[in-house]
Design a protein around this motif. Structure first.
Motif, PDB file in Angstrom:
ATOM      1  N   UNK A   1       9.838   5.606  13.144  1.00 32.24           N
ATOM      2  CA  UNK A   1      10.586   4.968  13.089  1.00 32.24           C
ATOM      3  C   UNK A   1      11.889   4.645  13.465  1.00 32.24           C
ATOM      4  N   UNK A   2      12.490   4.192  14.042  1.00 31.70           N
ATOM      5  CA  UNK A   2      14.061   4.726  14.077  1.00 31.70           C
ATOM      6  C   UNK A   2      14.318   4.579  12.842  1.00 31.70           C
TER       7      UNK A   2
ATOM      8  N   UNK B   1       5.910   8.302  26.016  1.00 31.33           N
ATOM      9  CA  UNK B   1       6.939   9.826  24.516  1.00 31.33           C
ATOM     10  C   UNK B   1       7.016   9.008  24.095  1.00 31.33           C
ATOM     11  N   UNK B   2       7.246   7.029  23.713  1.00 33.08           N
ATOM     12  CA  UNK B   2       7.406   6.106  23.004  1.00 33.08           C
ATOM     13  C   UNK B   2       6.185   5.576  22.254  1.00 33.08           C
ATOM     14  N   UNK B   3       5.166   4.809  23.451  1.00 34.11           N
ATOM     15  CA  UNK B   3       4.157   4.404  22.593  1.00 34.11           C
ATOM     16  C   UNK B   3       3.040   5.846  22.145  1.00 34.11           C
ATOM     17  N   UNK B   4       2.744   6.532  22.594  1.00 35.60           N
ATOM     18  CA  UNK B   4       1.706   7.505  21.699  1.00 35.60           C
ATOM     19  C   UNK B   4       2.113   7.968  20.494  1.00 35.60           C
ATOM     20  N   UNK B   5       3.706   8.504  20.516  1.00 33.93           N
ATOM     21  CA  UNK B   5       3.510   9.411  18.635  1.00 33.93           C
ATOM     22  C   UNK B   5       3.651   7.625  18.066  1.00 33.93           C
ATOM     23  N   UNK B   6       4.021   6.272  18.431  1.00 35.62           N
ATOM     24  CA  UNK B   6       3.844   4.975  17.362  1.00 35.62           C
ATOM     25  C   UNK B   6       2.158   5.084  16.795  1.00 35.62           C
ATOM     26  N   UNK B   7       1.347   4.508  18.231  1.00 38.20           N
ATOM     27  CA  UNK B   7       0.056   4.978  18.025  1.00 38.20           C
ATOM     28  C   UNK B   7      -0.579   5.541  16.848  1.00 38.20           C
ATOM     29  N   UNK B   8      -0.546   7.184  17.240  1.00 39.29           N
ATOM     30  CA  UNK B   8      -1.038   8.062  16.849  1.00 39.29           C
ATOM     31  C   UNK B   8      -0.418   8.214  15.025  1.00 39.29           C
ATOM     32  N   UNK B   9       1.324   7.456  14.815  1.00 38.46           N
ATOM     33  CA  UNK B   9       1.547   7.414  13.199  1.00 38.46           C
ATOM     34  C   UNK B   9       0.947   5.819  12.565  1.00 38.46           C
TER      35      UNK B   9
ATOM     36  N   UNK C   1       1.292  -1.151  -0.003  1.00 40.30           N
ATOM     37  CA  UNK C   1       0.202  -0.001   0.190  1.00 40.30           C
ATOM     38  C   UNK C   1       0.572   1.035  -0.155  1.00 40.30           C
ATOM     39  N   UNK C   2       1.731   1.260   0.695  1.00 30.93           N
ATOM     40  CA  UNK C   2       2.805   2.115   0.321  1.00 30.93           C
ATOM     41  C   UNK C   2       3.055   2.757  -1.052  1.00 30.93           C
ATOM     42  N   UNK C   3       2.591   1.990  -2.232  1.00 36.41           N
ATOM     43  CA  UNK C   3       3.591   1.850  -3.184  1.00 36.41           C
ATOM     44  C   UNK C   3       2.548   2.920  -4.089  1.00 36.41           C
ATOM     45  N   UNK C   4       0.982   3.306  -3.054  1.00 36.82           N
ATOM     46  CA  UNK C   4      -0.253   4.006  -4.139  1.00 36.82           C
ATOM     47  C   UNK C   4      -0.312   5.336  -2.869  1.00 36.82           C
ATOM     48  N   UNK C   5       0.589   5.068  -1.661  1.00 37.92           N
ATOM     49  CA  UNK C   5       0.115   6.289  -0.484  1.00 37.92           C
ATOM     50  C   UNK C   5       1.852   6.630  -0.617  1.00 37.92           C
ATOM     51  N   UNK C   6       2.519   6.968  -1.663  1.00 40.82           N
ATOM     52  CA  UNK C   6       4.163   6.990  -1.265  1.00 40.82           C
ATOM     53  C   UNK C   6       4.023   8.445   0.364  1.00 40.82           C
ATOM     54  N   UNK C   7       3.775   9.011   0.628  1.00 43.03           N
ATOM     55  CA  UNK C   7       3.539  11.113   0.852  1.00 43.03           C
ATOM     56  C   UNK C   7       3.640  10.047   2.564  1.00 43.03           C
ATOM     57  N   UNK C   8       1.834   9.142   2.570  1.00 45.00           N
ATOM     58  CA  UNK C   8       1.648   9.047   3.154  1.00 45.00           C
ATOM     59  C   UNK C   8       2.584   7.924   3.880  1.00 45.00           C
ATOM     60  N   UNK C   9       2.950   6.775   3.275  1.00 45.80           N
ATOM     61  CA  UNK C   9       3.602   6.030   3.592  1.00 45.80           C
ATOM     62  C   UNK C   9       5.245   6.434   4.095  1.00 45.80           C
ATOM     63  N   UNK C  10       5.631   7.738   3.819  1.00 44.11           N
ATOM     64  CA  UNK C  10       7.015   7.570   4.494  1.00 44.11           C
ATOM     65  C   UNK C  10       6.965   8.355   5.743  1.00 44.11           C
ATOM     66  N   UNK C  11       5.496   8.773   5.599  1.00 39.06           N
ATOM     67  CA  UNK C  11       5.451   9.668   7.589  1.00 39.06           C
ATOM     68  C   UNK C  11       5.078   8.105   8.152  1.00 39.06           C
ATOM     69  N   UNK C  12       4.442   7.091   7.150  1.00 38.93           N
ATOM     70  CA  UNK C  12       4.830   6.063   8.039  1.00 38.93           C
ATOM     71  C   UNK C  12       5.819   5.468   8.675  1.00 38.93           C
ATOM     72  N   UNK C  13       6.777   5.774   8.000  1.00 36.58           N
ATOM     73  CA  UNK C  13       8.121   4.668   8.292  1.00 36.58           C
ATOM     74  C   UNK C  13       9.101   6.084   9.207  1.00 36.58           C
ATOM     75  N   UNK C  14       8.661   7.216   8.623  1.00 38.17           N
ATOM     76  CA  UNK C  14       9.579   8.261   9.224  1.00 38.17           C
ATOM     77  C   UNK C  14       9.606   7.786  10.828  1.00 38.17           C
TER      78      UNK C  14
END
Length: 227
Positions: free
Chosen positions: A168-169, A191-199, A153-166
Protein backbone atom coordinates in the motif's frame (compact mmCIF):
# COMPACT_ATOMS: atom_id res chain seq x y z
CA UNK A 1 -18.11 -34.93 4.80
CA UNK A 2 -19.33 -38.52 4.63
CA UNK A 3 -21.02 -38.80 1.25
CA UNK A 4 -19.57 -39.72 -2.14
CA UNK A 5 -18.68 -36.88 -4.50
CA UNK A 6 -20.77 -37.66 -7.57
CA UNK A 7 -20.45 -36.21 -11.06
CA UNK A 8 -22.75 -33.41 -12.25
CA UNK A 9 -25.90 -34.45 -14.09
CA UNK A 10 -26.61 -31.05 -15.66
CA UNK A 11 -24.89 -27.71 -16.16
CA UNK A 12 -24.38 -24.70 -18.37
CA UNK A 13 -23.60 -21.00 -18.57
CA UNK A 14 -26.13 -18.41 -17.43
CA UNK A 15 -26.06 -14.84 -18.77
CA UNK A 16 -26.65 -12.64 -15.72
CA UNK A 17 -26.11 -9.30 -17.41
CA UNK A 18 -23.35 -6.70 -17.19
CA UNK A 19 -21.31 -8.85 -19.59
CA UNK A 20 -21.13 -11.71 -17.04
CA UNK A 21 -21.91 -15.38 -17.60
CA UNK A 22 -21.81 -17.75 -14.63
CA UNK A 23 -21.01 -21.44 -14.85
CA UNK A 24 -23.44 -23.70 -13.00
CA UNK A 25 -23.93 -27.41 -12.45
CA UNK A 26 -26.36 -29.75 -10.72
CA UNK A 27 -25.55 -33.07 -9.07
CA UNK A 28 -27.34 -35.68 -6.99
CA UNK A 29 -30.99 -36.64 -7.31
CA UNK A 30 -32.86 -34.49 -9.90
CA UNK A 31 -36.04 -35.00 -7.83
CA UNK A 32 -34.35 -34.50 -4.46
CA UNK A 33 -34.48 -31.62 -2.02
CA UNK A 34 -32.95 -28.54 -3.69
CA UNK A 35 -29.80 -27.08 -2.13
CA UNK A 36 -27.52 -24.32 -3.42
CA UNK A 37 -23.85 -24.03 -2.47
CA UNK A 38 -22.24 -20.60 -2.05
CA UNK A 39 -18.48 -20.96 -2.18
CA UNK A 40 -15.98 -18.86 -0.30
CA UNK A 41 -13.15 -16.65 -1.39
CA UNK A 42 -14.41 -14.56 -2.97
CA UNK A 43 -12.86 -16.38 -5.87
CA UNK A 44 -12.39 -20.01 -4.86
CA UNK A 45 -15.07 -21.46 -7.16
CA UNK A 46 -17.51 -24.36 -7.00
CA UNK A 47 -15.14 -27.21 -6.12
CA UNK A 48 -16.44 -30.81 -6.29
CA UNK A 49 -15.68 -31.51 -2.60
CA UNK A 50 -18.66 -29.37 -1.53
CA UNK A 51 -20.92 -32.12 -2.85
CA UNK A 52 -19.61 -34.44 -0.15
CA UNK A 53 -21.80 -32.62 2.37
CA UNK A 54 -24.96 -33.97 0.71
CA UNK A 55 -26.48 -37.41 0.35
CA UNK A 56 -26.70 -37.66 -3.45
CA UNK A 57 -29.80 -39.84 -3.17
CA UNK A 58 -31.71 -37.19 -1.22
CA UNK A 59 -30.48 -33.83 -2.52
CA UNK A 60 -30.46 -31.93 -5.79
CA UNK A 61 -27.24 -29.96 -5.32
CA UNK A 62 -26.76 -26.73 -7.27
CA UNK A 63 -23.32 -25.16 -7.54
CA UNK A 64 -22.05 -22.18 -9.48
CA UNK A 65 -18.90 -20.13 -9.89
CA UNK A 66 -19.61 -16.61 -8.72
CA UNK A 67 -18.91 -13.65 -11.01
CA UNK A 68 -15.25 -13.53 -12.04
CA UNK A 69 -14.49 -16.96 -10.54
CA UNK A 70 -13.64 -20.38 -11.92
CA UNK A 71 -15.25 -21.05 -15.28
CA UNK A 72 -17.47 -17.97 -15.16
CA UNK A 73 -16.63 -15.19 -17.56
CA UNK A 74 -15.02 -12.75 -17.68
CA UNK A 75 -12.38 -13.77 -15.16
CA UNK A 76 -11.60 -11.28 -12.41
CA UNK A 77 -7.96 -12.12 -13.08
CA UNK A 78 -7.98 -10.51 -16.51
CA UNK A 79 -5.96 -7.27 -16.60
CA UNK A 80 -8.93 -5.23 -17.81
CA UNK A 81 -11.45 -6.77 -15.38
CA UNK A 82 -13.98 -4.30 -13.97
CA UNK A 83 -15.15 -5.08 -10.43
CA UNK A 84 -17.82 -2.38 -10.41
CA UNK A 85 -20.45 -4.95 -11.45
CA UNK A 86 -19.19 -7.64 -9.07
CA UNK A 87 -20.79 -6.69 -5.76
CA UNK A 88 -22.79 -8.50 -3.11
CA UNK A 89 -26.03 -7.13 -4.58
CA UNK A 90 -25.08 -8.42 -8.02
CA UNK A 91 -24.31 -11.87 -6.63
CA UNK A 92 -27.61 -12.03 -4.74
CA UNK A 93 -29.35 -11.24 -8.00
CA UNK A 94 -27.41 -14.00 -9.76
CA UNK A 95 -28.60 -16.57 -7.21
CA UNK A 96 -32.19 -15.58 -7.92
CA UNK A 97 -31.70 -15.84 -11.67
CA UNK A 98 -30.25 -19.31 -11.25
CA UNK A 99 -33.12 -20.37 -9.00
CA UNK A 100 -35.63 -19.20 -11.59
CA UNK A 101 -33.73 -20.95 -14.40
CA UNK A 102 -33.86 -24.26 -12.53
CA UNK A 103 -37.48 -23.90 -11.44
CA UNK A 104 -36.70 -24.11 -7.72
CA UNK A 105 -39.29 -22.68 -5.33
CA UNK A 106 -37.30 -22.91 -2.08
CA UNK A 107 -33.90 -24.35 -1.33
CA UNK A 108 -31.44 -25.05 1.42
CA UNK A 109 -28.62 -22.51 1.27
CA UNK A 110 -25.14 -23.71 2.29
CA UNK A 111 -22.34 -21.17 2.60
CA UNK A 112 -18.85 -21.17 4.07
CA UNK A 113 -16.60 -18.21 4.89
CA UNK A 114 -17.44 -15.50 2.32
CA UNK A 115 -20.21 -17.82 1.17
CA UNK A 116 -21.81 -17.50 4.62
CA UNK A 117 -21.90 -13.72 4.20
CA UNK A 118 -23.50 -14.08 0.79
CA UNK A 119 -25.99 -16.63 2.16
CA UNK A 120 -27.09 -14.22 4.88
CA UNK A 121 -27.45 -11.39 2.38
CA UNK A 122 -29.53 -13.62 0.11
CA UNK A 123 -31.73 -14.75 2.99
CA UNK A 124 -32.39 -11.14 4.00
CA UNK A 125 -33.41 -10.19 0.46
CA UNK A 126 -35.34 -13.38 -0.37
CA UNK A 127 -36.43 -15.08 2.88
CA UNK A 128 -39.36 -16.78 1.14
CA UNK A 129 -36.89 -18.70 -1.05
CA UNK A 130 -34.81 -20.15 1.80
CA UNK A 131 -35.91 -23.36 3.50
CA UNK A 132 -32.79 -23.66 5.69
CA UNK A 133 -29.48 -21.88 6.20
CA UNK A 134 -26.39 -24.01 6.83
CA UNK A 135 -23.32 -21.86 7.54
CA UNK A 136 -19.75 -22.53 8.60
CA UNK A 137 -16.74 -20.26 9.13
CA UNK A 138 -19.37 -17.58 9.61
CA UNK A 139 -18.39 -14.07 8.51
CA UNK A 140 -20.72 -11.12 9.05
CA UNK A 141 -18.12 -8.49 7.96
CA UNK A 142 -18.43 -6.55 11.21
CA UNK A 143 -15.59 -4.08 11.75
CA UNK A 144 -14.26 -6.35 14.50
CA UNK A 145 -13.96 -9.27 12.11
CA UNK A 146 -12.39 -7.23 9.33
CA UNK A 147 -9.81 -5.80 11.72
CA UNK A 148 -9.08 -9.26 13.10
CA UNK A 149 -8.29 -10.59 9.62
CA UNK A 150 -5.79 -7.78 9.08
CA UNK A 151 -4.32 -6.21 12.20
CA UNK A 152 -5.18 -9.11 14.48
CA UNK A 153 -3.78 -11.84 12.22
CA UNK A 154 -0.84 -9.56 11.50
CA UNK A 155 0.38 -10.21 15.02
CA UNK A 156 0.41 -13.93 14.27
CA UNK A 157 2.21 -13.59 10.93
CA UNK A 158 4.34 -10.43 11.26
CA UNK A 159 6.59 -10.99 8.24
CA UNK A 160 3.72 -11.67 5.85
CA UNK A 161 1.74 -8.79 7.34
CA UNK A 162 4.66 -6.43 6.74
CA UNK A 163 4.62 -7.42 3.07
CA UNK A 164 0.84 -7.00 2.99
CA UNK A 165 1.12 -3.44 4.30
CA UNK A 166 4.12 -2.60 2.12
CA UNK A 167 2.02 -3.09 -1.01
CA UNK A 168 0.00 0.00 0.00
CA UNK A 169 1.08 3.63 -0.35
CA UNK A 170 3.00 4.69 2.73
CA UNK A 171 0.29 7.04 3.95
CA UNK A 172 -2.34 4.27 3.99
CA UNK A 173 -0.49 1.56 5.90
CA UNK A 174 -1.76 2.41 9.39
CA UNK A 175 -5.49 2.75 8.88
CA UNK A 176 -8.32 0.81 7.27
CA UNK A 177 -6.30 -1.63 5.16
CA UNK A 178 -9.23 -3.27 3.31
CA UNK A 179 -10.50 0.18 2.29
CA UNK A 180 -7.06 1.10 0.99
CA UNK A 181 -6.87 -2.15 -0.96
CA UNK A 182 -10.37 -1.60 -2.31
CA UNK A 183 -9.25 1.70 -3.82
CA UNK A 184 -6.31 0.01 -5.55
CA UNK A 185 -8.35 -2.97 -6.74
CA UNK A 186 -10.97 -0.69 -8.29
CA UNK A 187 -8.35 1.28 -10.21
CA UNK A 188 -8.73 0.53 -13.95
CA UNK A 189 -4.95 0.56 -14.47
CA UNK A 190 -3.56 -3.03 -14.40
CA UNK A 191 -0.28 -1.63 -13.12
CA UNK A 192 -2.19 -0.63 -9.98
CA UNK A 193 -4.81 -3.34 -9.41
CA UNK A 194 -2.78 -6.42 -10.39
CA UNK A 195 0.00 -5.95 -7.77
CA UNK A 196 -2.68 -5.17 -5.18
CA UNK A 197 -4.64 -8.31 -6.03
CA UNK A 198 -1.50 -10.46 -5.81
CA UNK A 199 -0.57 -8.96 -2.44
CA UNK A 200 -4.08 -9.47 -1.07
CA UNK A 201 -4.17 -13.06 -2.33
CA UNK A 202 -0.79 -13.84 -0.79
CA UNK A 203 -2.05 -12.56 2.57
CA UNK A 204 -5.30 -14.51 2.33
CA UNK A 205 -3.40 -17.68 1.42
CA UNK A 206 -1.14 -17.25 4.44
CA UNK A 207 -3.85 -16.70 7.04
CA UNK A 208 -5.95 -19.49 5.56
CA UNK A 209 -3.30 -21.99 6.70
CA UNK A 210 -4.00 -21.12 10.36
CA UNK A 211 -0.56 -22.47 11.19
CA UNK A 212 0.98 -19.78 13.29
CA UNK A 213 2.11 -19.36 16.91
CA UNK A 214 -0.52 -19.53 19.62
CA UNK A 215 -1.18 -16.03 20.92
CA UNK A 216 -3.12 -15.42 24.10
CA UNK A 217 -6.22 -13.25 23.81
CA UNK A 218 -4.80 -11.07 26.59
CA UNK A 219 -2.44 -9.58 24.00
CA UNK A 220 -5.34 -8.11 22.06
CA UNK A 221 -6.40 -5.25 24.30
CA UNK A 222 -6.64 -2.70 21.48
CA UNK A 223 -10.16 -1.26 21.18
CA UNK A 224 -10.15 -2.27 17.52
CA UNK A 225 -10.48 -5.89 18.59
CA UNK A 226 -13.40 -5.47 20.97
CA UNK A 227 -16.94 -6.59 20.06
Amino acid sequence: MTHPVTDPIDGGMLDVGDGHRIAWEVSGNPHGKPAVVLHGGPGSGAAPWWRGYFDPDRYRVVQFDQRGCGRSTPSAGEPAADLATNTTAHLVGDIERLRELLGVQRWLVLGGSWGSTLALAYAVEHPERVSELVLWALVTTRRFEVDWLTWGMGRLFPEEFAAFRAALPEGERDGNLPLAYHRLLMDPDPAVHLPASRAWTAWEDRIATLSGPVVSSERFEDDRFRL
